[in-house]
Write a protein that holds these residues in place. Structure first.
Motif, PDB file in Angstrom:
ATOM      1  N   GLY A 260       0.867  -0.934  -0.029  1.00 22.16           N
ATOM      2  CA  GLY A 260      -0.059   0.134   0.011  1.00 22.16           C
ATOM      3  C   GLY A 260       0.857   1.252   0.012  1.00 22.16           C
ATOM      4  N   ASP A 261       0.293   2.351   0.020  1.00 22.35           N
ATOM      5  CA  ASP A 261       0.846   3.557  -0.030  1.00 22.35           C
ATOM      6  C   ASP A 261       1.106   4.200   1.373  1.00 22.35           C
ATOM      7  N   ASP A 262       2.396   3.845   1.715  1.00 28.92           N
ATOM      8  CA  ASP A 262       2.892   4.425   3.143  1.00 28.92           C
ATOM      9  C   ASP A 262       2.667   5.785   3.338  1.00 28.92           C
ATOM     10  N   CYS A 263       2.912   6.333   2.355  1.00 34.36           N
ATOM     11  CA  CYS A 263       3.292   7.850   2.072  1.00 34.36           C
ATOM     12  C   CYS A 263       2.122   8.488   1.907  1.00 34.36           C
ATOM     13  N   ASP A 264       1.071   8.051   1.636  1.00 29.86           N
ATOM     14  CA  ASP A 264      -0.417   8.724   1.307  1.00 29.86           C
ATOM     15  C   ASP A 264      -0.744   9.561   2.675  1.00 29.86           C
ATOM     16  N   GLY A 265      -1.175  10.817   2.138  1.00 26.36           N
ATOM     17  CA  GLY A 265      -1.725  11.630   3.050  1.00 26.36           C
ATOM     18  C   GLY A 265      -0.669  12.665   3.809  1.00 26.36           C
ATOM     19  N   GLN A 266       0.511  12.432   3.439  1.00 26.67           N
ATOM     20  CA  GLN A 266       1.508  13.251   4.074  1.00 26.67           C
ATOM     21  C   GLN A 266       1.796  14.536   3.292  1.00 26.67           C
TER      22      GLN A 266
ATOM     23  N   ALA B 159       7.188  15.195   3.299  1.00 23.32           N
ATOM     24  CA  ALA B 159       7.417  13.751   3.837  1.00 23.32           C
ATOM     25  C   ALA B 159       7.055  12.869   2.599  1.00 23.32           C
ATOM     26  N   VAL B 160       6.352  13.026   1.837  1.00 25.92           N
ATOM     27  CA  VAL B 160       6.050  12.030   0.752  1.00 25.92           C
ATOM     28  C   VAL B 160       7.409  11.897  -0.028  1.00 25.92           C
ATOM     29  N   THR B 161       8.123  12.953  -0.324  1.00 29.19           N
ATOM     30  CA  THR B 161       9.608  12.727  -0.909  1.00 29.19           C
ATOM     31  C   THR B 161      10.589  11.977  -0.263  1.00 29.19           C
ATOM     32  N   TRP B 162      10.392  12.252   1.190  1.00 28.43           N
ATOM     33  CA  TRP B 162      11.254  11.276   2.117  1.00 28.43           C
ATOM     34  C   TRP B 162      10.893  10.102   2.054  1.00 28.43           C
TER      35      TRP B 162
END
Length: 186
Positions: free
Chosen positions: A134-140, A144-147
Motif C-alpha cells: 500500500g501507499d505508506d506515504c499517502d496523506g503526508q 514527507a512524501v518525498t522522504w
C-alpha cells in the motif's frame, strides 16, 4: 512485512555496524552511502568466509541486511541538510530503484536453486520482486512524501540485497563489487 515484524527481526539479528555512524552537526560528519554500503557488505563477506560451510547452520546474523537500510537512511539525511533536499531525495529514489532492478535481474530464478536454502531463497526472491502492499506515504506533506518514497526505494534495494545474500549463502550467486553498486552517480 509489518514495521513491528521488521523491527523485531532486526533486534533478533543483533548485528552491530562496522563503522561508527554520527549525526553530528551537519552532513560532513555523516558516513556517505558510497562508503557505508561497501563496508557493510565487506563485513558480510568476512562473516561468510569465516563460516565452516554453507547451509542451514549459517548464523542468522549473516542474513542481516539492515545496514543497507541504515546506509540509505544516512544518505537521505544528507539530502535533508542539502540545499536541494527534494531533488536529492528524488534522485536517491531513482538510483535505488534502478539498483534494485539491476540486482534482481542478476539473480538466478528460484527454481534453479537447490538445497536446504532453496525455500528461503524462493521467498526472498519473490519479496524482492514484489511491490509495496500500500501507499505508506499517502496523506503526508510533499516533503514527507518525498522522504518516504526515497526510504521505500532503499527498502526495495535492501530486499534485493537480501535475495542476493541468501543466494550467496546457498552458493548460487557470486561476490559483487559493492563500491560500484553503492556509487550514486554512475
Amino acid at each position: 512485512m509489518s514495521w513491528k515484524l521488521a523491527g523485531a527481526a532486526m533486534v533478533m539479528l543483533g548485528a552491530t555496524p562496522v563503522a561508527a555512524q554520527s549525526w553530528a552537526a551537519g552532513a560532513p560528519d555523516i558516513l556517505r552511502f558510497e562508503q557505508c554500503l561497501p563496508e557493510q557488505m565487506a563485513a558480510f563477506e568476512a562473516r561468510l568466509s569465516a563460516l565452516p560451510g554453507y547451509g542451514v547452520t549459517v548464523p542468522m546474523d549473516a542474513f542481516n541486511v539492515h545496514w543497507v537500510q541504515h546506509c540509505g537512511y544516512l544518505a537521505i539525511g544528507i539530502c535533508d541538510v542539502s540545499a536541494e533536499t527534494f531533488t536529492c531525495q528524488r534522485r536517491m529514489r531513482e538510483v535505488w530503484l534502478a539498483r534494485a532492478a539491476e540486482l534482481r535481474a542478476a539473480l538466478p530464478a528460484p527454481d534453479s536453486v537447490t538445497g536446504d536454502l532453496a525455500p528461503l531463497y524462493a521467498q526472498v526472491y519473490v519479496l524482492s520482486e514484489g511491490s509495496n502492499a500500500g501507499d505508506d506515504c499517502d496523506g503526508q506533506s510533499a516533503r514527507a512524501v518525498t522522504w518516504c518514497q526515497a526510504f521505500q526505494a532503499v527498502l526495495k534495494f535492501e530486499q534485493s540485497v537480501w535475495a542476493w545474500q541468501v543466494g550467496r549463502l546457498a552458493g548460487v550467486t557470486g561476490p559483487l563489487d559493492w563500491a560500484d553498486w553503492a556509487e550514486l552517480e554512475r
